[in-house]
Design a protein around this motif. Sequence first.
Motif, PDB file in Angstrom:
ATOM      1  N   THR A  82       0.810  -1.223   0.000  1.00  0.00           N
ATOM      2  CA  THR A  82       0.000   0.000   0.000  1.00  0.00           C
ATOM      3  C   THR A  82       0.843   1.272   0.000  1.00  0.00           C
ATOM      4  OG1 THR A  82      -0.149  -0.072   2.423  1.00  0.00           O
ATOM      5  CG2 THR A  82      -1.897  -1.154   1.167  1.00  0.00           C
ATOM      6  N   ALA A  83       2.135   1.126  -0.164  1.00  0.00           N
ATOM      7  CA  ALA A  83       3.017   2.298  -0.146  1.00  0.00           C
ATOM      8  C   ALA A  83       2.608   3.293  -1.222  1.00  0.00           C
ATOM      9  CB  ALA A  83       4.465   1.871  -0.352  1.00  0.00           C
ATOM     10  N   GLY A  84       2.541   4.555  -0.837  1.00  0.00           N
ATOM     11  CA  GLY A  84       2.249   5.611  -1.795  1.00  0.00           C
ATOM     12  C   GLY A  84       0.777   5.850  -2.035  1.00  0.00           C
ATOM     13  N   THR A  85      -0.110   5.141  -1.321  1.00  0.00           N
ATOM     14  CA  THR A  85      -1.536   5.369  -1.506  1.00  0.00           C
ATOM     15  C   THR A  85      -2.209   5.665  -0.172  1.00  0.00           C
ATOM     16  OG1 THR A  85      -3.619   4.462  -2.369  1.00  0.00           O
ATOM     17  CG2 THR A  85      -2.140   2.918  -1.267  1.00  0.00           C
ATOM     18  N   THR A  86      -3.208   6.492  -0.224  1.00  0.00           N
ATOM     19  CA  THR A  86      -4.049   6.730   0.956  1.00  0.00           C
ATOM     20  C   THR A  86      -5.418   6.090   0.766  1.00  0.00           C
ATOM     21  OG1 THR A  86      -4.772   8.848   0.023  1.00  0.00           O
ATOM     22  CG2 THR A  86      -2.875   8.897   1.523  1.00  0.00           C
ATOM     23  N   SER A  87      -5.547   5.312  -0.300  1.00  0.00           N
ATOM     24  CA  SER A  87      -6.834   4.693  -0.637  1.00  0.00           C
ATOM     25  C   SER A  87      -6.661   3.188  -0.823  1.00  0.00           C
ATOM     26  CB  SER A  87      -7.402   5.323  -1.913  1.00  0.00           C
ATOM     27  OG  SER A  87      -7.543   6.717  -1.776  1.00  0.00           O
ATOM     28  N   PRO A  88      -6.538   2.436   0.280  1.00  0.00           N
ATOM     29  CA  PRO A  88      -6.319   0.987   0.171  1.00  0.00           C
ATOM     30  C   PRO A  88      -7.596   0.189  -0.060  1.00  0.00           C
ATOM     31  CG  PRO A  88      -6.395   1.616   2.471  1.00  0.00           C
ATOM     32  CD  PRO A  88      -6.519   2.895   1.680  1.00  0.00           C
ATOM     33  N   GLU A  89      -8.735   0.876  -0.072  1.00  0.00           N
ATOM     34  CA  GLU A  89     -10.012   0.179  -0.188  1.00  0.00           C
ATOM     35  C   GLU A  89     -10.198  -0.430  -1.574  1.00  0.00           C
ATOM     36  OE1 GLU A  89     -10.650   4.476  -1.367  1.00  0.00           O
ATOM     37  OE2 GLU A  89      -9.715   3.463   0.337  1.00  0.00           O
ATOM     38  N   PHE A  90     -10.888  -1.563  -1.624  1.00  0.00           N
ATOM     39  CA  PHE A  90     -11.183  -2.264  -2.870  1.00  0.00           C
ATOM     40  C   PHE A  90      -9.915  -2.473  -3.703  1.00  0.00           C
ATOM     41  CE2 PHE A  90     -15.154  -0.159  -1.632  1.00  0.00           C
ATOM     42  CZ  PHE A  90     -16.012  -1.232  -1.606  1.00  0.00           C
ATOM     43  N   TRP A  91      -8.892  -3.007  -3.043  1.00  0.00           N
ATOM     44  CA  TRP A  91      -7.633  -3.264  -3.726  1.00  0.00           C
ATOM     45  C   TRP A  91      -7.887  -4.133  -4.953  1.00  0.00           C
ATOM     46  CZ3 TRP A  91      -3.715  -0.378  -2.551  1.00  0.00           C
ATOM     47  CH2 TRP A  91      -2.433  -0.699  -3.027  1.00  0.00           C
ATOM     48  N   PRO A  92      -7.295  -3.800  -6.099  1.00  0.00           N
ATOM     49  CA  PRO A  92      -7.666  -4.485  -7.346  1.00  0.00           C
ATOM     50  C   PRO A  92      -7.320  -5.971  -7.376  1.00  0.00           C
ATOM     51  CG  PRO A  92      -5.796  -3.014  -7.686  1.00  0.00           C
ATOM     52  CD  PRO A  92      -6.343  -2.696  -6.326  1.00  0.00           C
ATOM     53  N   ASN A  93      -6.315  -6.385  -6.599  1.00  0.00           N
ATOM     54  CA  ASN A  93      -5.921  -7.789  -6.578  1.00  0.00           C
ATOM     55  C   ASN A  93      -6.133  -8.368  -5.184  1.00  0.00           C
ATOM     56  OD1 ASN A  93      -4.843  -7.659  -9.297  1.00  0.00           O
ATOM     57  ND2 ASN A  93      -3.104  -6.569  -8.414  1.00  0.00           N
ATOM     58  N   SER A  94      -6.535  -9.621  -5.133  1.00  0.00           N
ATOM     59  CA  SER A  94      -6.692 -10.291  -3.845  1.00  0.00           C
ATOM     60  C   SER A  94      -5.308 -10.658  -3.325  1.00  0.00           C
ATOM     61  CB  SER A  94      -7.546 -11.550  -3.997  1.00  0.00           C
ATOM     62  OG  SER A  94      -7.733 -12.174  -2.738  1.00  0.00           O
ATOM     63  N   GLU A  95      -4.932 -10.050  -2.214  1.00  0.00           N
ATOM     64  CA  GLU A  95      -3.600 -10.257  -1.657  1.00  0.00           C
ATOM     65  C   GLU A  95      -3.619 -11.078  -0.370  1.00  0.00           C
ATOM     66  OE1 GLU A  95      -0.990  -9.456  -3.217  1.00  0.00           O
ATOM     67  OE2 GLU A  95      -1.574  -7.900  -4.646  1.00  0.00           O
TER      68      GLU A  95
END
Length: 339
Positions: A37-50
């Motif tokens: 999530t580095a560099g983002t403040t919007s981790p919601e609905f991440w495009p890939n299942s991690e």
Amino acid sequence: MKSLQKNRAILLGAAIADAAARPLHWIYDVQKLNKLTAGTTSPEFWPNSESPFYNLPTGANSAYFDLTLVMLRSLRKNSGLFEPEIFMEHVLSHFGPNTAYEEAFQERKLNYSPEVREKGWPAPINGPWRHGLVTTMLENYHRTGEIPVGPDNADEIDGFCAALPVWLYSKPENRIASSRTALKMVAGGDLCESHALAFFQLLDLALSGEQYPIHQLVRNPNKYGLSKQITEEIEQVISASEIAHVEFVEKVGKACRYSGTFQGALHAVSQATSYEEGVRLAILAGGCNCSRAVQVGCLLGAIHGEEKIPTKWIEATHSAAEIQSITGKLSNKLASQAA
């Protein structure tokens, strides 16, 4: 009618927060989560299942909110009334034999066999992850043919998720007894019940217009029937207002267990100035962020209202349209009964 409309904000809030966190569910490795999530403040609905445990499409719910959705379906079938047998029918049809949950569970048993584990951490299974309490519930029902009672040493949040719609749609004189019955089908014992009932009191305060329900609840512990343990846990949350959320969750526990999931959720709510901020805090604290997100989302939904939930988040959540439909039908039914 206004309270019935707010019920939809609570349930949508929970569903959307859970779905928003789901792709990053159960990442306990802080360095891995921070790197992702580095560099983002919007981790919601991440495009890939991690998630290291299971894969689902972005927008799907975890088993936590699926329990809530299954209960909602059972209430719709019975005109808003909780009936254990009808709930069990829906549990079977959603989590039991010949379902995606059962197929994924069988894959999981193969993935986690000793032979596979000897070679390293198994790959994530394809499909939803059925929680242990739900599997136990199904096993008990199949063994006895009777409505099950969950283990009395349970400490997970699943019972709260099942009982949430019951609390919202039961008549005031019935809802404590009905909610307890619903909760105990999944998780018996005092620990789960005391935390769930305390959270339901928070929702009631928010529904009444209280903007700071956490503080209000702990001011009157006797009035709201709080145990000494619950009171102390909430006081600990309030006294940690200056502590970063990630640090606080690390301290109280990142798993789905009480009391950590309860305290972590309340801390996110107390630090958030908006629905989005609270959900993002829950996600970035890692671990079982879905269990905290369900609680954060429903309480912030009650505080801020449905209009403050981002439209694009609602559109991204697969279950949102069904929730809107069911809650609309339940509201109309209950409003006509009250007329």
